[in-house]
Design an enzyme around this catalytic site. Structure first.
Site, PDB file in Angstrom:
ATOM      1  N   MET A 172       0.828  -1.203   0.000  1.00  0.00           N
ATOM      2  CA  MET A 172       0.000   0.000   0.000  1.00  0.00           C
ATOM      3  C   MET A 172       0.863   1.253   0.000  1.00  0.00           C
ATOM      4  O   MET A 172       0.529   2.247  -0.656  1.00  0.00           O
ATOM      5  CB  MET A 172      -0.935  -0.014   1.214  1.00  0.00           C
ATOM      6  CG  MET A 172      -1.946   1.129   1.223  1.00  0.00           C
ATOM      7  SD  MET A 172      -3.094   1.045  -0.171  1.00  0.00           S
ATOM      8  CE  MET A 172      -3.008   2.715  -0.788  1.00  0.00           C
ATOM      9  N   LYS A 173       1.981   1.224   0.696  1.00  0.00           N
ATOM     10  CA  LYS A 173       2.876   2.381   0.718  1.00  0.00           C
ATOM     11  C   LYS A 173       3.415   2.676  -0.676  1.00  0.00           C
ATOM     12  O   LYS A 173       3.525   3.846  -1.091  1.00  0.00           O
ATOM     13  CB  LYS A 173       4.025   2.131   1.693  1.00  0.00           C
ATOM     14  CG  LYS A 173       5.131   3.179   1.674  1.00  0.00           C
ATOM     15  CD  LYS A 173       4.634   4.574   2.014  1.00  0.00           C
ATOM     16  CE  LYS A 173       5.816   5.535   2.155  1.00  0.00           C
ATOM     17  NZ  LYS A 173       5.373   6.918   2.356  1.00  0.00           N
TER      18      LYS A 173
END
Length: 297
Positions: A172-173
């Protein structure tokens, strides 16, 4: 003071880590730190109540939860390898770096063999929010591990999302950074084009600011382009380039076309190849390198 049986270690007290560690110790958690190159943040943290150790062995022996805030996967893997032989069963390693999810999975398996858990908890926002304790954090962890580390993360993060299992925080980062760094590449090219066709930066900003295309990232980016504040967003071009290489790798592994992400990566590759690889070369400075590539001084 916080009542806890956890003893917290923190490795990587740089631009982001210093503020994060400051919040951990000020909010009552026993904190152990160690120096790398810069003694200033370590001395500050010790003055606030942290304990300094001189080796990774001492860090591993004294801490039940150890946070890592490092440059990327090679540094994380090397640090975990150095810690491993002294980690007690039940210890949790929390990687707050922007790392390659494939490496994260490998480290999870290695640590599980000795009864140590890994969680990934990368960050969003800037050193200012790290200092204020208002970062965003996306966590990849088993549920029981998340419940254990969440109160410590809450000392430095205002928004915490348990995104899924180990590695999902890093995935997700990378998606988050693809969007933000994509903005940086888009703004840089738009500003170069604006100047090339005779519209000054100040007039460009009058239209975008306050409109639907405005956002927090635009405002920090324009802190340099408009006001000349070199420290408006202290995230290095070299880290941005590294993150976009990780994005591209993740997309390749997932068999996803990289039309946009490769273009963004190449914008940062241009900056790196033409002098933007210094520690004080930050993402908003990308606009200078794109301008120079288009013959604009």
């Amino acid at each position: 003071m916080t009542q806890t049986t956890e003893t917290i270690g923190f490795i990587g007290v740089g631009l982001m880590g210093h503020g994060m560690a400051k919040n951990i110790v000020e909010k009552g958690y026993p904190l152990t730190v160690m120096a790398h190159r810069n003694r200033v943040p370590v001395d500050d943290l010790v003055a606030r109540g942290a304990v300094e150790v001189s080796s990774l062995s001492d860090m591993a022996s004294n801490c039940s939860i150890i946070f890592l805030c490092l440059t990327g996967s090679p540094q994380v893997a090397a640090t975990v390898a150095a810690l491993k032989c002294d980690l007690a069963k039940g210890t949790v390693i929390v990687d707050c770096s922007t790392s390659d999810p494939t490496v994260t999975g490998q480290l999870m398996d290695e640590l599980a063999e000795i009864g140590v858990a890994l969680a990934d908890a990368p960050l969003s926002r800037t050193p200012k929010e790290a200092w204020d304790g208002t970062l965003d954090c996306m966590v990849g962890a088993d549920t029981d591990v998340f419940e254990r580390i969440q109160p410590i993360i809450a000392t430095w993060a205002a928004k915490i999302v348990h995104i899924g299992g180990v590695g999902d925080g890093h995935r997700m980062k990378l998606l988050n950074n693809f969007i933000s760094l994509g903005y940086a590449a888009l703004y840089s090219e738009a500003l170069a084009l604006s100047r090339k066709v005779g519209i000054p930066v100040q007039e460009f900003d009058k239209v975008i600011r306050g409109g639907r295309m405005d956002c927090g990232f635009y405002q920090t980016f324009m802190g340099y382009a408009l006001e000349g504040n070199r420290d408006a967003h202290k995230f290095s071009l070299s880290n941005a380039y590294k993150d976009m290489r990780y994005v591209e790798s993740m997309a390749n592994n997932a068999t996803v076309t990289t039309t946009m992400s490769s273009a963004v990566k190449n914008a940062f590759a241009l900056a790196m190849a033409t002098g933007g690889n210094g520690p004080d070369d930050y993402v908003p400075h990308l606009s200078d390198f794109i301008s120079k590539a288009n013959g604009i001084a």
